[in-house]
Design an enzyme around this catalytic site. Structure first.
Site, short mmCIF file in Angstrom:
data_model
loop_
_atom_site.label_atom_id
_atom_site.label_comp_id
_atom_site.label_asym_id
_atom_site.label_seq_id
_atom_site.Cartn_x
_atom_site.Cartn_y
_atom_site.Cartn_z
CE1 TYR A 55 34.02 46.84 -4.76
CE2 TYR A 55 35.92 45.69 -4.85
CZ TYR A 55 34.63 45.75 -4.96
OH TYR A 55 33.71 44.73 -6.02
CG HIS A 113 30.55 48.48 -9.72
ND1 HIS A 113 32.67 49.11 -8.58
CD2 HIS A 113 30.01 47.69 -9.20
CE1 HIS A 113 32.03 48.23 -7.38
NE2 HIS A 113 31.16 47.35 -7.48
#
Length: 338
Positions: A55, A113
């Site tokens: 992010y 992830h």
């Protein structure tokens, strides 16, 4: 009527509470969006932040936490490592980078992830890597503009589909070592399918699979994997709980059924969809830049069985919530990439 404020998350030591509504920090963009929104969310009562190395806003999140005045001990923080950190030797490095960026001594939950691993260029490159840009700039090895998949450390299910051999177990054990070292209270997965979770179950007896984060909303209810997770005491956290925009411009927030039920319950659409998620025993991770919506998304309330059934009826068979964005973003075909 009220819904649970938290659920039980399994850890090596037993269980810990995980707030039933989280605040997502993905796609924060440029500027101070992440810091400002984290401050707003924490002051509104959120105590669960969902983060990730990819992010690219760890420093903003850390600044937001400090400026909010909310003690670190009261906040549940999740972060994740991107595929080019999936080699067992590099899993802890990504966690260290995330903690350094946010100014933390530990995280509450550390996730893989994706079930697919990429090859890194060098360890030195990973140590200096920052998210965003091309895979090469992030320390990921690429060929012809595509990241090179490390099949050896990818989930065996994915590798087999590509005619390769692989196993996520060594990476999973490296994640468990982060718990042993006190850097994470719990570890889990993101975007893993049932076969990919099954590969790890026998290696998760002492330090369990605490969570699987997947895309979930009424268009994509993920009933099978949620039932599987509940059977194995794995918490499901839901990214994109408000769904995105379809190619024809349709959005779940403007769906007629959603609008009708929201009006009936004196809610806005986001509040309704977050409530639906919590009522199913899952944890929505909605995000917003608007203070009023940040607050309403947290204010979940119990819905009638009739309303839940109507929202369940919006499911659209054939939609897929896993690996689609991954392939489109990076131009990677998981099953035909050498």
């Amino acid at each position: 009527m009220s819904l649970p404020k938290s659920f039980h998350l399994r850890t090596r030591e037993g269980t810990i509470p995980i707030p039933s509504v989280g605040f997502g920090t993905w796609a924060a963009g440029e500027g101070t969006w992440a810091k400002d929104s984290v401050i707003t969310a924490l002051k509104a009562g959120y105590r669960h932040l969902d983060c990730a190395w990819m992010y690219g806003v760890d420093q903003q999140i850390g600044a937001g936490i400090r400026e909010s005045g909310v003690p670190r001990s009261e906040i549940f923080i999740t972060t994740k490592f991107w595929p080019h950190f999936s080699h067992p030797d590099n899993v802890e490095l990504c966690l260290d980078k995330c903690m350094e960026g946010m100014g933390l001594e530990y995280v509450d939950l550390y996730l893989a992830h994706w079930p697919c691993a990429w090859k890194a260029t060098t360890r030195e490159a990973l140590e200096k890597a920052t998210p965003g840009g091309s895979p090469e700039k992030m320390g990921a090895l690429e060929e012809n503009g595509k990241p090179v998949i490390d099949w050896e450390h990818s989930a065996s299910h994915l590798a087999k589909l590509a005619g390769k051999k692989g196993s996520f177990v060594p990476t999973w054990k490296a994640m468990q070592a982060c718990v042993t070292k006190g850097k994470a209270k719990a570890v889990g997965l993101s975007n893993f399918s049932i076969p990919e979770i099954e590969e790890l179950l026998e290696h998760a007896k002492e330090i369990p699979i605490s969570c699987n984060q997947i895309e979930v909303h009424p268009w994509l209810p993920q009933n099978d994997i949620i039932a599987f997770a509940k059977k194995h005491d794995i918490v499901i956290t839901c990214y994109s709980p408000l769904a995105g925009q379809k190619t024809d411009g349709a959005t779940l927030l403007k769906d007629g059924t959603v609008a009708r039920i929201a009006k009936k319950n004196d809610m806005d659409a986001g509040q309704l969809l977050q409530s639906w998620a919590v009522q199913r025993g899952t944890i929505p991770l909605g995000k917003s830049q608007t203070p009023s919506r940040i607050a309403s998304n947290l204010n979940v309330r119990k819905l009638s069985d009739e309303d839940v059934k109507a929202l369940d009826g919006l499911a659209q068979p054939g939609d897929s919530g896993r690996t689609v964005d991954f392939r489109e973003k990076w131009g990677v075909d998981l099953f035909n990439n050498n």
